[in-house]
Design a protein around this motif. Sequence first.
Motif, PDB file in Angstrom:
ATOM      1  N   ASP A 107      -2.175  18.196  17.710  1.00  0.00           N
ATOM      2  CA  ASP A 107      -1.565  17.679  16.476  1.00  0.00           C
ATOM      3  C   ASP A 107      -0.718  15.686  17.229  1.00  0.00           C
ATOM      4  OD1 ASP A 107      -0.852  19.913  16.416  1.00  0.00           O
ATOM      5  OD2 ASP A 107       1.563  19.653  18.270  1.00  0.00           O
ATOM      6  N   TRP A 108      -1.656  15.151  17.955  1.00  0.00           N
ATOM      7  CA  TRP A 108      -1.057  13.870  18.555  1.00  0.00           C
ATOM      8  C   TRP A 108      -2.269  12.581  17.194  1.00  0.00           C
ATOM      9  CZ3 TRP A 108      -1.050  13.879  24.165  1.00  0.00           C
ATOM     10  CH2 TRP A 108      -0.130  14.445  24.722  1.00  0.00           C
ATOM     11  N   ALA A 109      -3.026  13.093  16.633  1.00  0.00           N
ATOM     12  CA  ALA A 109      -4.125  12.507  15.672  1.00  0.00           C
ATOM     13  C   ALA A 109      -3.454  11.682  15.089  1.00  0.00           C
ATOM     14  CB  ALA A 109      -4.957  13.908  15.291  1.00  0.00           C
ATOM     15  N   PRO A 110      -2.495  11.996  14.246  1.00  0.00           N
ATOM     16  CA  PRO A 110      -2.193  11.084  13.145  1.00  0.00           C
ATOM     17  C   PRO A 110      -1.791  10.075  13.461  1.00  0.00           C
ATOM     18  CG  PRO A 110      -1.660  13.385  12.246  1.00  0.00           C
ATOM     19  CD  PRO A 110      -2.189  13.103  13.704  1.00  0.00           C
ATOM     20  N   ALA A 111      -0.987  10.035  14.459  1.00  0.00           N
ATOM     21  CA  ALA A 111      -0.015   8.499  14.758  1.00  0.00           C
ATOM     22  C   ALA A 111      -1.041   7.770  16.418  1.00  0.00           C
ATOM     23  CB  ALA A 111       0.654   9.404  16.884  1.00  0.00           C
ATOM     24  N   GLU A 112      -2.001   8.206  16.745  1.00  0.00           N
ATOM     25  CA  GLU A 112      -3.378   8.235  17.498  1.00  0.00           C
ATOM     26  C   GLU A 112      -3.773   7.235  16.387  1.00  0.00           C
ATOM     27  OE1 GLU A 112      -3.595  11.379  21.110  1.00  0.00           O
ATOM     28  OE2 GLU A 112      -4.999  11.161  19.442  1.00  0.00           O
ATOM     29  N   THR A 113      -4.740   7.277  15.548  1.00  0.00           N
ATOM     30  CA  THR A 113      -5.000   6.892  13.930  1.00  0.00           C
ATOM     31  C   THR A 113      -4.654   6.019  13.574  1.00  0.00           C
ATOM     32  OG1 THR A 113      -4.904   9.367  12.940  1.00  0.00           O
ATOM     33  CG2 THR A 113      -7.100   8.462  14.796  1.00  0.00           C
ATOM     34  N   ARG A 114      -3.666   5.621  13.690  1.00  0.00           N
ATOM     35  CA  ARG A 114      -2.657   4.689  12.511  1.00  0.00           C
ATOM     36  C   ARG A 114      -3.728   3.073  13.003  1.00  0.00           C
ATOM     37  NH1 ARG A 114       3.153   6.553  14.245  1.00  0.00           N
ATOM     38  NH2 ARG A 114       3.432   7.950  13.111  1.00  0.00           N
ATOM     39  N   GLY A 115      -3.100   1.759  12.531  1.00  0.00           N
ATOM     40  CA  GLY A 115      -3.569   0.318  13.359  1.00  0.00           C
ATOM     41  C   GLY A 115      -5.364   0.575  12.500  1.00  0.00           C
ATOM     42  N   PRO A 116      -6.306   0.263  13.473  1.00  0.00           N
ATOM     43  CA  PRO A 116      -7.855   0.571  12.413  1.00  0.00           C
ATOM     44  C   PRO A 116      -7.789   1.013  11.744  1.00  0.00           C
ATOM     45  CG  PRO A 116      -7.396   0.396  15.569  1.00  0.00           C
ATOM     46  CD  PRO A 116      -6.370   0.305  14.794  1.00  0.00           C
ATOM     47  N   TYR A 117      -7.309   2.477  12.411  1.00  0.00           N
ATOM     48  CA  TYR A 117      -8.529   3.663  11.683  1.00  0.00           C
ATOM     49  C   TYR A 117      -7.811   4.092  10.521  1.00  0.00           C
ATOM     50  CZ  TYR A 117     -10.334   4.754  15.992  1.00  0.00           C
ATOM     51  OH  TYR A 117     -11.832   4.986  17.552  1.00  0.00           O
ATOM     52  N   ILE A 118      -6.307   3.025  10.011  1.00  0.00           N
ATOM     53  CA  ILE A 118      -5.648   3.809   9.262  1.00  0.00           C
ATOM     54  C   ILE A 118      -6.600   4.068   7.948  1.00  0.00           C
ATOM     55  CG2 ILE A 118      -4.465   1.602   8.447  1.00  0.00           C
ATOM     56  CD1 ILE A 118      -2.803   4.990   8.872  1.00  0.00           C
ATOM     57  N   ASN A 119      -7.145   3.421   7.829  1.00  0.00           N
ATOM     58  CA  ASN A 119      -8.217   3.271   6.692  1.00  0.00           C
ATOM     59  C   ASN A 119      -9.689   3.794   6.497  1.00  0.00           C
ATOM     60  OD1 ASN A 119      -6.954   0.305   4.843  1.00  0.00           O
ATOM     61  ND2 ASN A 119      -8.257  -0.306   5.720  1.00  0.00           N
ATOM     62  N   CYS A 120      -9.426   4.742   7.322  1.00  0.00           N
ATOM     63  CA  CYS A 120     -10.478   5.703   7.547  1.00  0.00           C
ATOM     64  C   CYS A 120     -10.553   6.827   6.494  1.00  0.00           C
ATOM     65  CB  CYS A 120     -10.811   6.215   9.115  1.00  0.00           C
ATOM     66  SG  CYS A 120     -11.474   5.060  10.045  1.00  0.00           S
ATOM     67  N   ILE A 121     -11.297   7.729   6.290  1.00  0.00           N
ATOM     68  CA  ILE A 121     -10.952   9.106   5.773  1.00  0.00           C
ATOM     69  C   ILE A 121     -10.914   9.897   6.259  1.00  0.00           C
ATOM     70  CG2 ILE A 121     -11.915  11.143   4.311  1.00  0.00           C
ATOM     71  CD1 ILE A 121     -13.338   9.042   2.561  1.00  0.00           C
ATOM     72  N   ARG A 122      -9.398  10.306   7.380  1.00  0.00           N
ATOM     73  CA  ARG A 122      -8.761  11.277   8.480  1.00  0.00           C
ATOM     74  C   ARG A 122      -8.649  12.376   7.777  1.00  0.00           C
ATOM     75  NH1 ARG A 122      -3.768   8.456  10.860  1.00  0.00           N
ATOM     76  NH2 ARG A 122      -3.030   8.894   8.628  1.00  0.00           N
ATOM     77  N   SER A 123     -10.050  13.581   8.015  1.00  0.00           N
ATOM     78  CA  SER A 123      -9.512  14.932   8.311  1.00  0.00           C
ATOM     79  C   SER A 123      -8.890  15.663   9.275  1.00  0.00           C
ATOM     80  CB  SER A 123     -10.924  15.509   8.222  1.00  0.00           C
ATOM     81  OG  SER A 123     -10.867  17.229   7.836  1.00  0.00           O
ATOM     82  N   LEU A 124      -7.515  15.688   9.497  1.00  0.00           N
ATOM     83  CA  LEU A 124      -6.627  16.129  10.327  1.00  0.00           C
ATOM     84  C   LEU A 124      -6.113  17.674   9.700  1.00  0.00           C
ATOM     85  CD1 LEU A 124      -4.635  12.330   9.707  1.00  0.00           C
ATOM     86  CD2 LEU A 124      -6.047  13.536  11.319  1.00  0.00           C
ATOM     87  N   CYS A 125      -5.625  17.995  11.080  1.00  0.00           N
ATOM     88  CA  CYS A 125      -5.206  19.170  10.719  1.00  0.00           C
ATOM     89  C   CYS A 125      -3.825  19.435  10.430  1.00  0.00           C
ATOM     90  CB  CYS A 125      -5.917  20.607  11.834  1.00  0.00           C
ATOM     91  SG  CYS A 125      -6.810  21.029  12.111  1.00  0.00           S
ATOM     92  N   ASN A 126      -3.277  18.331  11.360  1.00  0.00           N
ATOM     93  CA  ASN A 126      -1.520  17.611  11.235  1.00  0.00           C
ATOM     94  C   ASN A 126      -1.595  17.004   9.729  1.00  0.00           C
ATOM     95  OD1 ASN A 126       0.877  16.970  11.281  1.00  0.00           O
ATOM     96  ND2 ASN A 126       0.551  16.652  13.493  1.00  0.00           N
ATOM     97  N   ALA A 127      -2.066  17.538   8.782  1.00  0.00           N
ATOM     98  CA  ALA A 127      -1.759  17.487   7.211  1.00  0.00           C
ATOM     99  C   ALA A 127      -0.264  16.950   7.137  1.00  0.00           C
ATOM    100  CB  ALA A 127      -2.936  18.220   6.769  1.00  0.00           C
ATOM    101  N   ASP A 128       0.314  16.009   7.409  1.00  0.00           N
ATOM    102  CA  ASP A 128       1.989  16.049   7.204  1.00  0.00           C
ATOM    103  C   ASP A 128       2.360  14.821   6.258  1.00  0.00           C
ATOM    104  OD1 ASP A 128       4.507  15.327   7.609  1.00  0.00           O
ATOM    105  OD2 ASP A 128       4.985  15.975   9.184  1.00  0.00           O
ATOM    106  N   VAL A 129       2.882  15.191   5.064  1.00  0.00           N
ATOM    107  CA  VAL A 129       2.747  13.953   4.055  1.00  0.00           C
ATOM    108  C   VAL A 129       4.359  12.859   4.346  1.00  0.00           C
ATOM    109  CG1 VAL A 129       1.790  14.943   1.842  1.00  0.00           C
ATOM    110  CG2 VAL A 129       4.451  15.068   2.790  1.00  0.00           C
TER     111      VAL A 129
END
Length: 325
Positions: A107-129
Amino acid sequence: MHVYSEGDRPIFHQPEAIMEGIYASEGWFMKLMESSHRLLTRDPTKAHLFYLPFSSRILQQKLYVHDSHSRRNLVKYLKNYIDLIASNHPFWNRTRGSDHFFTACHDWAPAETRGPYINCIRSLCNADVGVDFVVGKDVSLPETKISSSQNPNGNIGGNRPSKRTILAFFAGNLHGYVRPILLKQWSSRPEPDMKIFNRIDHKSYIRYMKRSRFCVCAKGYEVNSPRVVESVLNGCVPVIISDNFVPPFLEILDWESFAVFVPEKEIPNLRKILISIPVRRYVEMQKRVMKVQKHFMWHDGEPVRYDLFHMILHLVWYNRVFQTF
Protein backbone atom coordinates in the motif's frame (compact mmCIF):
# COMPACT_ATOMS: atom_id res chain seq x y z
CA MET A 1 15.42 -5.57 -21.05
CA HIS A 2 18.16 -5.29 -18.50
CA VAL A 3 18.17 -5.97 -14.75
CA TYR A 4 20.72 -4.11 -12.65
CA SER A 5 22.95 -6.35 -10.55
CA GLU A 6 23.16 -3.73 -7.80
CA GLY A 7 20.96 -4.07 -4.74
CA ASP A 8 21.39 -6.08 -1.56
CA ARG A 9 19.23 -9.02 -0.62
CA PRO A 10 16.64 -9.56 0.70
CA ILE A 11 15.00 -6.31 -0.45
CA PHE A 12 16.45 -6.70 -3.94
CA HIS A 13 16.60 -9.88 -6.03
CA GLN A 14 14.69 -11.96 -3.47
CA PRO A 15 11.26 -13.15 -4.61
CA GLU A 16 11.03 -16.37 -2.60
CA ALA A 17 9.83 -14.65 0.55
CA ILE A 18 6.76 -13.16 -1.13
CA MET A 19 5.48 -15.89 -3.42
CA GLU A 20 2.36 -16.20 -1.26
CA GLY A 21 -0.10 -13.79 0.34
CA ILE A 22 -1.63 -10.56 -0.94
CA TYR A 23 1.70 -9.04 -2.04
CA ALA A 24 2.69 -12.04 -4.15
CA SER A 25 2.39 -10.26 -7.50
CA GLU A 26 5.69 -8.47 -7.03
CA GLY A 27 7.41 -11.72 -6.01
CA TRP A 28 6.07 -13.73 -8.93
CA PHE A 29 6.93 -11.04 -11.43
CA MET A 30 10.45 -10.66 -10.03
CA LYS A 31 11.06 -14.40 -10.15
CA LEU A 32 9.84 -14.77 -13.74
CA MET A 33 11.59 -11.61 -14.92
CA GLU A 34 14.99 -12.44 -13.49
CA SER A 35 14.85 -16.04 -14.74
CA SER A 36 13.90 -15.08 -18.29
CA HIS A 37 16.50 -15.96 -20.92
CA ARG A 38 14.44 -14.68 -23.83
CA LEU A 39 13.64 -11.18 -22.59
CA LEU A 40 16.80 -10.12 -20.78
CA THR A 41 20.16 -8.93 -22.01
CA ARG A 42 23.32 -8.66 -19.95
CA ASP A 43 24.47 -5.83 -22.19
CA PRO A 44 22.60 -2.72 -20.99
CA THR A 45 23.49 -0.82 -24.16
CA LYS A 46 21.14 -3.17 -26.04
CA ALA A 47 18.25 -2.74 -23.60
CA HIS A 48 15.07 -0.76 -24.29
CA LEU A 49 13.78 -1.07 -20.72
CA PHE A 50 15.46 -1.39 -17.32
CA TYR A 51 13.86 -3.34 -14.46
CA LEU A 52 14.43 -2.28 -10.85
CA PRO A 53 14.08 -5.54 -8.87
CA PHE A 54 12.98 -4.50 -5.39
CA SER A 55 10.18 -5.66 -3.12
CA SER A 56 8.06 -2.96 -1.50
CA ARG A 57 6.72 -5.57 0.92
CA ILE A 58 10.13 -6.74 2.14
CA LEU A 59 11.29 -3.12 2.30
CA GLN A 60 8.45 -2.49 4.75
CA GLN A 61 9.16 -5.67 6.73
CA LYS A 62 12.88 -5.03 7.11
CA LEU A 63 13.13 -1.27 7.56
CA TYR A 64 9.90 0.09 9.00
CA VAL A 65 10.20 0.88 12.70
CA HIS A 66 7.03 -0.40 14.34
CA ASP A 67 4.71 2.37 15.59
CA SER A 68 7.11 5.07 14.35
CA HIS A 69 4.52 6.40 11.87
CA SER A 70 7.42 7.42 9.67
CA ARG A 71 8.60 6.01 6.35
CA ARG A 72 11.51 8.37 5.87
CA ASN A 73 14.12 5.63 6.18
CA LEU A 74 12.32 3.55 3.53
CA VAL A 75 12.22 6.49 1.13
CA LYS A 76 15.88 7.24 1.82
CA TYR A 77 16.85 3.61 1.19
CA LEU A 78 15.21 3.66 -2.23
CA LYS A 79 16.75 7.05 -3.07
CA ASN A 80 20.20 5.73 -2.16
CA TYR A 81 19.63 2.85 -4.56
CA ILE A 82 18.84 5.19 -7.44
CA ASP A 83 21.87 7.32 -6.57
CA LEU A 84 23.97 4.16 -6.78
CA ILE A 85 22.49 3.21 -10.17
CA ALA A 86 22.95 6.74 -11.51
CA SER A 87 26.57 6.88 -10.38
CA ASN A 88 27.47 3.47 -11.87
CA HIS A 89 25.56 3.64 -15.16
CA PRO A 90 24.57 6.32 -17.70
CA PHE A 91 21.11 4.96 -18.47
CA TRP A 92 19.08 6.47 -15.64
CA ASN A 93 20.35 10.00 -16.20
CA ARG A 94 19.82 10.03 -19.97
CA THR A 95 16.03 9.67 -19.59
CA ARG A 96 15.56 10.69 -15.95
CA GLY A 97 14.35 7.14 -15.38
CA SER A 98 11.46 7.14 -17.85
CA ASP A 99 12.63 3.88 -19.48
CA HIS A 100 12.93 2.18 -16.07
CA PHE A 101 10.14 0.27 -14.34
CA PHE A 102 9.32 -1.71 -11.22
CA THR A 103 6.41 -3.64 -9.72
CA ALA A 104 5.21 -2.92 -6.18
CA CYS A 105 2.16 -4.24 -4.38
CA HIS A 106 2.43 -2.79 -0.87
CA ASP A 107 0.00 0.00 0.00
CA TRP A 108 2.83 2.40 0.76
CA ALA A 109 4.59 2.03 -2.59
CA PRO A 110 3.04 5.12 -4.27
CA ALA A 111 4.25 7.39 -1.47
CA GLU A 112 7.66 5.71 -1.23
CA THR A 113 8.34 6.09 -4.94
CA ARG A 114 7.71 9.77 -5.36
CA GLY A 115 10.71 12.01 -5.85
CA PRO A 116 13.36 10.41 -8.08
CA TYR A 117 11.11 7.46 -9.01
CA ILE A 118 8.20 9.54 -10.23
CA ASN A 119 9.34 9.41 -13.89
CA CYS A 120 9.56 5.61 -13.82
CA ILE A 121 6.83 3.40 -15.17
CA ARG A 122 5.42 2.34 -11.82
CA SER A 123 3.42 -0.88 -11.84
CA LEU A 124 1.39 -0.52 -8.65
CA CYS A 125 -1.34 -2.56 -6.98
CA ASN A 126 -2.44 0.63 -5.25
CA ALA A 127 -3.44 2.25 -8.55
CA ASP A 128 -5.12 5.35 -7.17
CA VAL A 129 -5.64 8.31 -9.52
CA GLY A 130 -6.11 10.46 -6.44
CA VAL A 131 -2.58 9.66 -5.23
CA ASP A 132 -0.04 10.17 -8.03
CA PHE A 133 -1.06 7.28 -10.31
CA VAL A 134 -0.75 8.56 -13.88
CA VAL A 135 -2.88 6.78 -16.48
CA GLY A 136 -0.84 6.36 -19.64
CA LYS A 137 2.47 6.16 -17.76
CA ASP A 138 1.93 3.91 -14.76
CA VAL A 139 0.54 0.36 -14.87
CA SER A 140 -2.16 -1.05 -12.59
CA LEU A 141 -0.69 -4.25 -11.13
CA PRO A 142 -3.28 -6.95 -10.30
CA GLU A 143 -3.24 -7.86 -6.61
CA THR A 144 -3.27 -11.65 -6.48
CA LYS A 145 -3.80 -13.37 -3.14
CA ILE A 146 -1.93 -16.66 -3.39
CA SER A 147 -2.49 -19.38 -0.80
CA SER A 148 -0.01 -21.87 -2.22
CA SER A 149 3.00 -21.10 -4.40
CA GLN A 150 2.63 -24.64 -5.78
CA ASN A 151 -0.81 -23.76 -7.13
CA PRO A 152 -0.86 -19.98 -7.59
CA ASN A 153 -4.22 -19.78 -9.39
CA GLY A 154 -6.18 -22.04 -7.06
CA ASN A 155 -9.14 -24.06 -8.29
CA ILE A 156 -10.35 -21.76 -11.04
CA GLY A 157 -13.87 -21.80 -12.41
CA GLY A 158 -17.22 -22.25 -10.69
CA ASN A 159 -20.87 -22.90 -11.34
CA ARG A 160 -22.41 -22.05 -14.69
CA PRO A 161 -24.72 -19.00 -14.68
CA SER A 162 -27.94 -20.99 -14.17
CA LYS A 163 -26.49 -22.56 -11.00
CA ARG A 164 -25.35 -19.29 -9.48
CA THR A 165 -28.25 -18.72 -7.10
CA ILE A 166 -26.69 -15.92 -5.03
CA LEU A 167 -27.06 -12.43 -6.46
CA ALA A 168 -24.14 -10.74 -4.66
CA PHE A 169 -21.44 -11.82 -2.22
CA PHE A 170 -18.86 -10.03 -0.08
CA ALA A 171 -16.80 -11.05 2.94
CA GLY A 172 -13.80 -9.30 4.46
CA ASN A 173 -12.32 -7.22 7.25
CA LEU A 174 -13.80 -3.80 7.85
CA HIS A 175 -10.83 -1.84 6.54
CA GLY A 176 -11.38 1.77 5.51
CA TYR A 177 -14.68 3.63 5.33
CA VAL A 178 -16.46 1.86 2.44
CA ARG A 179 -16.77 -1.65 3.87
CA PRO A 180 -18.47 -0.61 7.15
CA ILE A 181 -21.07 1.24 5.07
CA LEU A 182 -21.54 -1.85 2.89
CA LEU A 183 -21.95 -4.12 5.92
CA LYS A 184 -24.26 -1.73 7.75
CA GLN A 185 -26.44 -1.35 4.68
CA TRP A 186 -26.68 -4.99 3.61
CA SER A 187 -25.53 -7.55 6.20
CA SER A 188 -28.78 -7.46 8.17
CA ARG A 189 -31.20 -6.92 5.29
CA PRO A 190 -33.86 -9.59 4.64
CA GLU A 191 -32.94 -10.18 0.98
CA PRO A 192 -31.70 -13.80 0.91
CA ASP A 193 -29.82 -13.31 -2.36
CA MET A 194 -27.44 -10.74 -0.83
CA LYS A 195 -24.68 -12.49 1.12
CA ILE A 196 -22.70 -9.70 2.76
CA PHE A 197 -20.50 -10.78 5.69
CA ASN A 198 -17.64 -9.58 7.83
CA ARG A 199 -15.12 -12.46 7.89
CA ILE A 200 -15.73 -16.10 7.01
CA ASP A 201 -13.39 -19.07 6.59
CA HIS A 202 -11.49 -19.51 3.32
CA LYS A 203 -13.40 -22.58 2.12
CA SER A 204 -16.75 -20.87 2.60
CA TYR A 205 -15.40 -17.74 0.94
CA ILE A 206 -14.43 -19.61 -2.24
CA ARG A 207 -17.65 -21.63 -2.20
CA TYR A 208 -19.72 -18.43 -2.11
CA MET A 209 -17.71 -16.94 -4.97
CA LYS A 210 -18.33 -19.97 -7.14
CA ARG A 211 -22.08 -19.81 -6.43
CA SER A 212 -22.57 -16.05 -6.85
CA ARG A 213 -23.43 -14.04 -9.93
CA PHE A 214 -21.72 -10.90 -8.70
CA CYS A 215 -18.78 -10.60 -6.29
CA VAL A 216 -18.44 -7.27 -4.54
CA CYS A 217 -14.90 -5.85 -4.59
CA ALA A 218 -15.09 -3.02 -2.08
CA LYS A 219 -12.00 -0.94 -1.34
CA GLY A 220 -10.30 -1.25 2.04
CA TYR A 221 -7.78 1.26 3.34
CA GLU A 222 -6.60 1.66 -0.25
CA VAL A 223 -8.35 1.43 -3.62
CA ASN A 224 -7.13 -2.04 -4.60
CA SER A 225 -8.40 -5.45 -3.52
CA PRO A 226 -7.40 -9.03 -4.33
CA ARG A 227 -11.12 -9.76 -4.76
CA VAL A 228 -10.99 -8.40 -8.30
CA VAL A 229 -8.69 -11.20 -9.47
CA GLU A 230 -10.35 -13.76 -7.16
CA SER A 231 -13.73 -12.94 -8.71
CA VAL A 232 -12.43 -13.42 -12.24
CA LEU A 233 -10.69 -16.72 -11.46
CA ASN A 234 -13.86 -18.05 -9.83
CA GLY A 235 -16.09 -17.03 -12.72
CA CYS A 236 -17.90 -14.33 -10.75
CA VAL A 237 -18.64 -10.94 -12.29
CA PRO A 238 -16.70 -8.31 -10.27
CA VAL A 239 -18.61 -5.40 -8.77
CA ILE A 240 -15.99 -2.74 -8.10
CA ILE A 241 -16.79 -0.18 -5.41
CA SER A 242 -13.71 2.05 -5.35
CA ASP A 243 -14.06 5.47 -6.92
CA ASN A 244 -10.40 6.23 -7.70
CA PHE A 245 -9.27 2.73 -8.65
CA VAL A 246 -7.72 2.12 -12.07
CA PRO A 247 -8.50 -1.50 -13.07
CA PRO A 248 -5.59 -3.63 -14.32
CA PHE A 249 -4.88 -3.55 -18.05
CA LEU A 250 -7.41 -0.79 -18.65
CA GLU A 251 -5.65 0.12 -21.89
CA ILE A 252 -6.35 -3.36 -23.30
CA LEU A 253 -9.39 -4.90 -21.60
CA ASP A 254 -12.94 -3.59 -21.94
CA TRP A 255 -13.82 -3.74 -18.26
CA GLU A 256 -17.35 -2.47 -18.81
CA SER A 257 -18.06 -5.70 -20.72
CA PHE A 258 -17.33 -8.03 -17.78
CA ALA A 259 -17.48 -5.94 -14.59
CA VAL A 260 -19.86 -3.57 -12.85
CA PHE A 261 -18.67 -0.26 -11.42
CA VAL A 262 -20.76 1.09 -8.56
CA PRO A 263 -19.95 4.54 -7.14
CA GLU A 264 -19.32 4.50 -3.41
CA LYS A 265 -22.29 6.79 -2.80
CA GLU A 266 -24.59 4.26 -4.50
CA ILE A 267 -24.02 1.44 -1.96
CA PRO A 268 -27.63 1.82 -0.68
CA ASN A 269 -28.80 1.08 -4.24
CA LEU A 270 -26.50 -1.88 -4.80
CA ARG A 271 -29.19 -4.55 -5.10
CA LYS A 272 -31.34 -2.35 -7.30
CA ILE A 273 -28.40 -1.77 -9.65
CA LEU A 274 -27.60 -5.48 -9.90
CA ILE A 275 -31.13 -6.78 -10.40
CA SER A 276 -31.62 -4.18 -13.14
CA ILE A 277 -29.01 -5.98 -15.26
CA PRO A 278 -30.92 -8.25 -17.67
CA VAL A 279 -30.22 -11.98 -17.46
CA ARG A 280 -28.99 -12.06 -21.04
CA ARG A 281 -26.57 -9.21 -20.26
CA TYR A 282 -25.32 -10.99 -17.14
CA VAL A 283 -24.75 -14.26 -19.02
CA GLU A 284 -22.68 -12.40 -21.63
CA MET A 285 -20.66 -10.67 -18.91
CA GLN A 286 -19.97 -13.99 -17.21
CA LYS A 287 -18.79 -15.49 -20.49
CA ARG A 288 -16.38 -12.61 -20.87
CA VAL A 289 -15.11 -13.15 -17.31
CA MET A 290 -14.23 -16.70 -18.30
CA LYS A 291 -12.45 -15.43 -21.42
CA VAL A 292 -10.23 -12.98 -19.52
CA GLN A 293 -9.22 -15.48 -16.82
CA LYS A 294 -6.05 -16.34 -18.73
CA HIS A 295 -4.83 -12.76 -18.32
CA PHE A 296 -4.90 -13.02 -14.52
CA MET A 297 -3.01 -16.28 -14.04
CA TRP A 298 0.57 -16.92 -12.95
CA HIS A 299 2.50 -19.87 -14.37
CA ASP A 300 5.50 -21.35 -12.60
CA GLY A 301 8.46 -22.15 -14.79
CA GLU A 302 7.89 -20.71 -18.25
CA PRO A 303 5.22 -17.97 -18.55
CA VAL A 304 2.34 -18.70 -20.92
CA ARG A 305 1.32 -16.41 -23.74
CA TYR A 306 -1.16 -13.71 -22.66
CA ASP A 307 -0.83 -14.60 -18.96
CA LEU A 308 -0.39 -12.11 -16.13
CA PHE A 309 3.36 -11.83 -16.55
CA HIS A 310 3.09 -11.06 -20.26
CA MET A 311 0.20 -8.64 -19.72
CA ILE A 312 2.24 -6.58 -17.25
CA LEU A 313 5.21 -6.46 -19.62
CA HIS A 314 2.98 -5.56 -22.55
CA LEU A 315 1.48 -2.63 -20.65
CA VAL A 316 4.89 -1.44 -19.46
CA TRP A 317 6.15 -1.45 -23.05
CA TYR A 318 2.91 0.04 -24.40
CA ASN A 319 3.08 2.94 -21.94
CA ARG A 320 6.75 3.51 -22.71
CA VAL A 321 6.18 3.62 -26.47
CA PHE A 322 3.20 5.97 -26.27
CA GLN A 323 4.40 7.95 -23.27
CA THR A 324 3.88 11.69 -23.60
CA PHE A 325 5.18 12.66 -20.18
